[in-house]
Design an enzyme around this catalytic site. Sequence first.
Site, PDB file in Angstrom:
ATOM      1  N   GLU A 257       0.794  -1.231   0.000  1.00  0.00           N
ATOM      2  CA  GLU A 257       0.000   0.000   0.000  1.00  0.00           C
ATOM      3  C   GLU A 257       0.828   1.283   0.000  1.00  0.00           C
ATOM      4  OE1 GLU A 257      -3.072  -0.474   2.996  1.00  0.00           O
ATOM      5  OE2 GLU A 257      -3.948  -2.129   1.881  1.00  0.00           O
ATOM      6  N   GLU A 361      -4.263  -8.845  -1.108  1.00  0.00           N
ATOM      7  CA  GLU A 361      -4.746  -8.701   0.271  1.00  0.00           C
ATOM      8  C   GLU A 361      -6.206  -8.289   0.314  1.00  0.00           C
ATOM      9  OE1 GLU A 361      -2.357  -6.264   3.169  1.00  0.00           O
ATOM     10  OE2 GLU A 361      -4.362  -5.730   3.918  1.00  0.00           O
TER      11      GLU A 361
END
Length: 519
Positions: A257, A361
């Site tokens: 991220e 994820e």
Amino acid sequence: MRLRPFVFVSVYLLVGYCSALNPCAPRKFNQDSVVCVCNTTYCDDFEPIGVVPNSGVGAQFTSSRDGFRFMKTNITTTNSVPANAVILSFNPTVRHQKIFGFGGAITDAAGINLNSLPPDLADNVIKQYYSYPNGIGYSTARIPIASCDFSTHPYSYSDVDGDFNLTNFNLTTEDFTLKLPYLKKALTYTNSTVRFFGSPWSAPGWMKETGLMRGGGPLKGPVNGQYYQTWANYFVKFIQAYMNQGIQIWGVTLQNEPNTGRALDFPWQTMYWNASMQRDFLRDLLGPMLDQNFIWGVKKIILDDNRGNLPDWADTILADPNAAKFVDMIGVHWYEDETKPASNLNDTYYKHPGVPMLYTEACAGWEGDERYPLLGNWTRAEQYADDILTALNNYVTGWNDWNIVLDVPGGPNWVGNTVDSSIIVNANTSEYYKQPLFFAMGHFSRFVRPNAVRVNSQLASSNPSLEFASFVNPDNTRVTVILNKDDSNTYKLAVSDVTKTSVYYVIDVPPKSLTSLVV
Ligand SMILES: *[C@@H]1O[C@H](CO)[C@@H](O)[C@H](O)[C@H]1NC(C)=O
Ligand SMILES: *[C@@H]1O[C@H](CO)[C@@H](O)[C@H](O)[C@H]1NC(C)=O
Ligand SMILES: *[C@@H]1O[C@H](CO)[C@@H](O)[C@H](O)[C@H]1NC(C)=O
Ligand SMILES: *[C@@H]1O[C@H](CO)[C@@H](O)[C@H](O)[C@H]1NC(C)=O
Ligand SMILES: *[C@@H]1O[C@H](CO)[C@@H](O)[C@H](O)[C@H]1NC(C)=O
Ligand SMILES: *[C@@H]1O[C@H](CO)[C@@H](O)[C@H](O)[C@H]1NC(C)=O
Ligand SMILES: *[C@@H]1O[C@H](CO)[C@@H](O)[C@H](O)[C@H]1NC(C)=O
Ligand SMILES: *[C@@H]1O[C@H](CO)[C@@H](O)[C@H](O)[C@H]1NC(C)=O
Ligand SMILES: *[C@@H]1O[C@H](CO)[C@@H](O)[C@H](O)[C@H]1NC(C)=O
């Protein structure tokens, strides 16, 4: 583990017959469905798939809010369509993307929870995830490179200020006691076919502009400078260290991220990158260094962030042929899937058909007021199945769950960022709970195998409650996964392979259910 044959009858399983050797031991908490309870003497296992392709006998496996868990029904072909059935046809000759696989992350939190169980029971968790065909056949495992929020504290592999040559680099107690033992079990249960991929959350604090692992901000200096060189070397050292422990790293994502790294006050470990920084780092440092050091070719996964970044992020990196040659995959997280359209995935595929997309994820219970496990919640299983079907129908090649195991509150997590998980451990009672989420994952991972190919499928009359996708497996079985979101209706479907005339597999799809039909 030693499992005694056990005669077990429950109100849920009386809804339909179930012939599993050890059926789900259901327990209801305050949710609409149940968990399957495993303890040191009892755990449910799953009916064999046992389908010979083209034999005329298929198998339907169904899980539902009302209590089915991989309930198997043999389905013999018929040559006519019942009046009340809708035809769902698939065409095995119209082939789309190849499936990479399904899996989850072996984090510090997962290891802490597994270690809190009696060893046989912890072993059974990994066995149920990674073995095939008795387990659900996970084929990937994500590994945080050093710490993440699902650790007990922030740490890196070299916290010594100015260690540019990484002479102090070392794995930590967490690797040796929480991650490696379970990664080795995953290796065993998959006959060494599991694909391990690492993801860093943050560089050591001394390499970052802020001086801290916690919070965002980039590495110090220019993208081709000393700090970035050391950071590329850190990936190499990690892969070497894991290799020395018997774990061959298949691939790495460049950064978990990277967009969260925009916030300097982000509550846990992260680091900032934009697409041009990733492009330059991959092209000039990381790509060449990984290729020089590892003969097996460590795969590089860009983005590892939400789909709102697509296709732009991929466009920026792949526009440079010298960077593009190092890009093996595009990693996607699910946290914007309610707000950013799936057409971002389809667009990315059409612009870059040679670069597979992989969901790296996802977890339930990450937003809103209920940021923790809900034991037996069917809606969350439905959210997974819905998201996986949408992703697969938009050319994504696989889907990874977040922590494979958490505790009842949804941790441990050093900043209290608790979430749900497919398996929840209760150390007090030496039990683990297989959530509906586990079966949502399993309806894909156990039945849609690595190297399967998605094929065209369609419903004769559209029904907004039904979502589905069809695949041809490497063993030539054909699988259709069907989600019924309807609260009360059972639908009768006549599933047909368009290359065979007048051959139908007629199945009932109950309300609030997920089915994998193998023929
Ligand atoms: C089940 O989970 C969904 C999604 O998190 C939530 O909206 C719903 O309230 C939960 N159901 C119950 C009974 O808590
Ligand atoms: C394990 O679960 C089974 C089935 O639910 C139950 O009969 C048994 O008593 C449990 N064993 C322990 C040690 O709790
Ligand atoms: C389903 O078929 C398999 C063989 O293909 C057989 O072993 C099994 O007993 C059958 N199950 C039922 C419930 O008929
Ligand atoms: C790193 O290694 C190089 C080459 O061996 C050496 O010249 C340099 O002094 C070392 N740097 C540090 C900070 O130890
Ligand atoms: C790395 O850690 C291991 C296990 O704690 C230890 O045995 C080893 O000596 C350490 N190596 C270095 C270079 O510190
Ligand atoms: C591992 O090998 C065994 C024995 O050949 C086989 O039954 C099993 O399906 C294999 N497991 C996987 C995950 O391929
Ligand atoms: C990334 O950041 C750099 C430095 O701030 C900037 O020059 C570049 O335009 C940015 N790239 C993208 C794609 O936003
Ligand atoms: C995907 O994109 C292609 C090319 O733009 C378009 O033709 C197709 O309709 C899109 N498919 C979906 C499901 O959006
Ligand atoms: C386990 O026991 C501890 C200590 O009594 C308690 O604080 C905790 O809430 C219990 N956990 C569960 C899941 O029951």
